[in-house]
Design a protein around this motif. Structure first.
Motif, PDB file in Angstrom:
ATOM      1  N   TYR A 111       3.828   4.037   7.640  1.00 51.57           N
ATOM      2  CA  TYR A 111       3.175   4.053   6.325  1.00 51.57           C
ATOM      3  C   TYR A 111       3.328   5.402   5.633  1.00 51.57           C
ATOM      4  O   TYR A 111       3.730   5.474   4.463  1.00 51.57           O
ATOM      5  N   ILE A 112       3.051   6.481   6.345  1.00 49.68           N
ATOM      6  CA  ILE A 112       3.082   7.818   5.740  1.00 49.68           C
ATOM      7  C   ILE A 112       4.514   8.270   5.469  1.00 49.68           C
ATOM      8  O   ILE A 112       4.828   8.790   4.383  1.00 49.68           O
ATOM      9  N   LEU A 113       5.416   8.076   6.420  1.00 50.66           N
ATOM     10  CA  LEU A 113       6.789   8.554   6.256  1.00 50.66           C
ATOM     11  C   LEU A 113       7.580   7.686   5.279  1.00 50.66           C
ATOM     12  O   LEU A 113       8.414   8.205   4.521  1.00 50.66           O
ATOM     13  N   PHE A 114       7.330   6.387   5.269  1.00 52.58           N
ATOM     14  CA  PHE A 114       7.978   5.527   4.284  1.00 52.58           C
ATOM     15  C   PHE A 114       7.540   5.905   2.876  1.00 52.58           C
ATOM     16  O   PHE A 114       8.354   5.918   1.939  1.00 52.58           O
TER      17      PHE A 114
ATOM     18  N   ALA B 199       0.826  -1.209   0.000  1.00 52.23           N
ATOM     19  CA  ALA B 199       0.000   0.000   0.000  1.00 52.23           C
ATOM     20  C   ALA B 199       0.859   1.258   0.000  1.00 52.23           C
ATOM     21  O   ALA B 199       0.537   2.247  -0.670  1.00 52.23           O
ATOM     22  N   ALA B 200       1.983   1.218   0.738  1.00 52.22           N
ATOM     23  CA  ALA B 200       2.864   2.385   0.800  1.00 52.22           C
ATOM     24  C   ALA B 200       3.604   2.613  -0.515  1.00 52.22           C
ATOM     25  O   ALA B 200       3.937   3.754  -0.861  1.00 52.22           O
ATOM     26  N   CYS B 201       3.842   1.538  -1.265  1.00 50.08           N
ATOM     27  CA  CYS B 201       4.611   1.651  -2.515  1.00 50.08           C
ATOM     28  C   CYS B 201       3.739   1.947  -3.731  1.00 50.08           C
ATOM     29  O   CYS B 201       4.263   2.386  -4.769  1.00 50.08           O
ATOM     30  N   PHE B 202       2.435   1.722  -3.630  1.00 52.92           N
ATOM     31  CA  PHE B 202       1.568   1.734  -4.807  1.00 52.92           C
ATOM     32  C   PHE B 202       1.603   3.065  -5.548  1.00 52.92           C
ATOM     33  O   PHE B 202       2.005   3.144  -6.714  1.00 52.92           O
ATOM     34  N   PHE B 203       1.166   4.159  -4.896  1.00 50.77           N
ATOM     35  CA  PHE B 203       1.075   5.445  -5.590  1.00 50.77           C
ATOM     36  C   PHE B 203       2.442   6.044  -5.950  1.00 50.77           C
ATOM     37  O   PHE B 203       2.587   6.631  -7.028  1.00 50.77           O
ATOM     38  N   PRO B 204       3.482   5.928  -5.108  1.00 48.54           N
ATOM     39  CA  PRO B 204       4.801   6.419  -5.535  1.00 48.54           C
ATOM     40  C   PRO B 204       5.305   5.748  -6.809  1.00 48.54           C
ATOM     41  O   PRO B 204       5.873   6.414  -7.684  1.00 48.54           O
TER      42      PRO B 204
ATOM     43  N   LEU C 268      13.092   9.091  -2.975  1.00 50.32           N
ATOM     44  CA  LEU C 268      14.104   8.191  -3.511  1.00 50.32           C
ATOM     45  C   LEU C 268      13.892   7.934  -4.995  1.00 50.32           C
ATOM     46  O   LEU C 268      14.850   7.957  -5.789  1.00 50.32           O
ATOM     47  N   ILE C 269      12.644   7.689  -5.393  1.00 52.53           N
ATOM     48  CA  ILE C 269      12.356   7.460  -6.815  1.00 52.53           C
ATOM     49  C   ILE C 269      12.707   8.702  -7.628  1.00 52.53           C
ATOM     50  O   ILE C 269      13.272   8.603  -8.727  1.00 52.53           O
ATOM     51  N   GLY C 270      12.377   9.873  -7.088  1.00 52.69           N
ATOM     52  CA  GLY C 270      12.724  11.114  -7.785  1.00 52.69           C
ATOM     53  C   GLY C 270      14.222  11.287  -7.960  1.00 52.69           C
ATOM     54  O   GLY C 270      14.691  11.772  -8.998  1.00 52.69           O
TER      55      GLY C 270
END
Length: 264
Positions: free
Chosen positions: A110-113, A24-29, A120-122
């Motif tokens: 969840y929010i901070l990760f 869930a934390a990785c989905f939108f990023p 990191l992706i950016g």
């Protein structure tokens, strides 16, 4: 108390809950970076963060946060282990607080990760310079979002304790999320309309809208391009005070109900 909190994390170890939280934390990023993969586009942090966040606080964060707290508090009801839980030398108040602290830690993770993953992706893509002002500015917005999540957390918690399951509170949270997104779009498009003006002028008083309000207050439109503004004030003082009052009253009600509920 620390051992009780640690035990709450151990109880989740054998389940797939941590895996769900990570997905869930990785989905939108990950979805948000698809617009940059395979292109030579440069990541401009304000517009890039907007793309990554435009659905997260309004749609996903509330259901995930509600699921975390409701699952931790109701799994003993579901697995019929409530009577075993209170065989340990801990009062109901300490059990309640240990579960609440564990829930708060997981929501913060969840929010901070999610925030760190977006950054990191950016950084892995072609990007503008990431200054400390940009990093800590976005971190501040995420902390406000976390605070707003904590403010409305007792509502979902109380529903889960009454229903003794996590399905009903998660359903409630999705309804709230959809309503928040609708209100946000309605406010942005119909500020001149009488109903839209009412919502726009009174949005600081709707506690369940605060996660979206934090995001909305930081969004600026420049030549029809939406960006995140680091100079914006995510929440007014009045909203912060209302959030604290709602949280305090909600936790007291949840604690009272938890201490009086039947053990089966």
């Amino acid at each position: 108390m620390l051992n009780a909190v640690y035990c709450e994390f151990l109880k989740l170890k054998k389940s797939k809950f941590y895996l769900f939280l990570l997905i869930a934390a990785c989905f939108f990023p990950i979805v948000s970076c698809n617009n940059f993969l395979g292109t030579n586009r440069t990541v401009h942090w304000t517009s890039y963060i907007f793309q990554a966040w435009q659905f997260t606080p309004g749609f996903l964060s509330i259901p995930v946060s509600t699921l975390i707290v409701s699952y931790i508090f109701t799994k003993e009801f579901h697995f019929k282990t409530m009577s075993t839980l209170f065989c340990y030398p801990l009062s109901k108040t300490k059990v309640f607080l240990s579960k609440l602290i564990a829930s708060g830690i997981l929501i913060a993770f969840y929010i901070l990760f999610q925030f760190l993953l977006v950054i990191l992706i950016g950084l892995l893509l072609k990007h503008d310079e990431l200054t400390s002002q940009i990093f800590f500015g976005y971190l501040k917005i995420n902390l406000y979002e976390l605070f707003s999540m904590y403010a409305i957390l007792p509502i979902g918690l109380l529903i889960s304790l009454i229903c003794k399951n996590f399905i009903v509170p998660v359903g409630y949270s999705f309804i709230i999320s959809l309503a928040n997104m609708y209100i946000s779009i309605y406010i942005l498009k119909l500020k001149t309309d009488s109903t839209g003006s009412f919502l726009y002028s009174n949005q600081d008083y709707f506690v369940t809208y605060y996660p979206m309000l934090v995001f909305q207050n930081c969004v600026k439109s420049i030549k029809t391009v939406m960006n995140i503004s680091l100079n914006s004030v995510p929440m007014q003082i009045s909203s912060i005070l209302i959030a604290l009052i709602v949280f305090a009253i909600g936790i007291i009600l949840c604690l009272l109900y938890y201490s009086k509920c039947e053990i089966k």
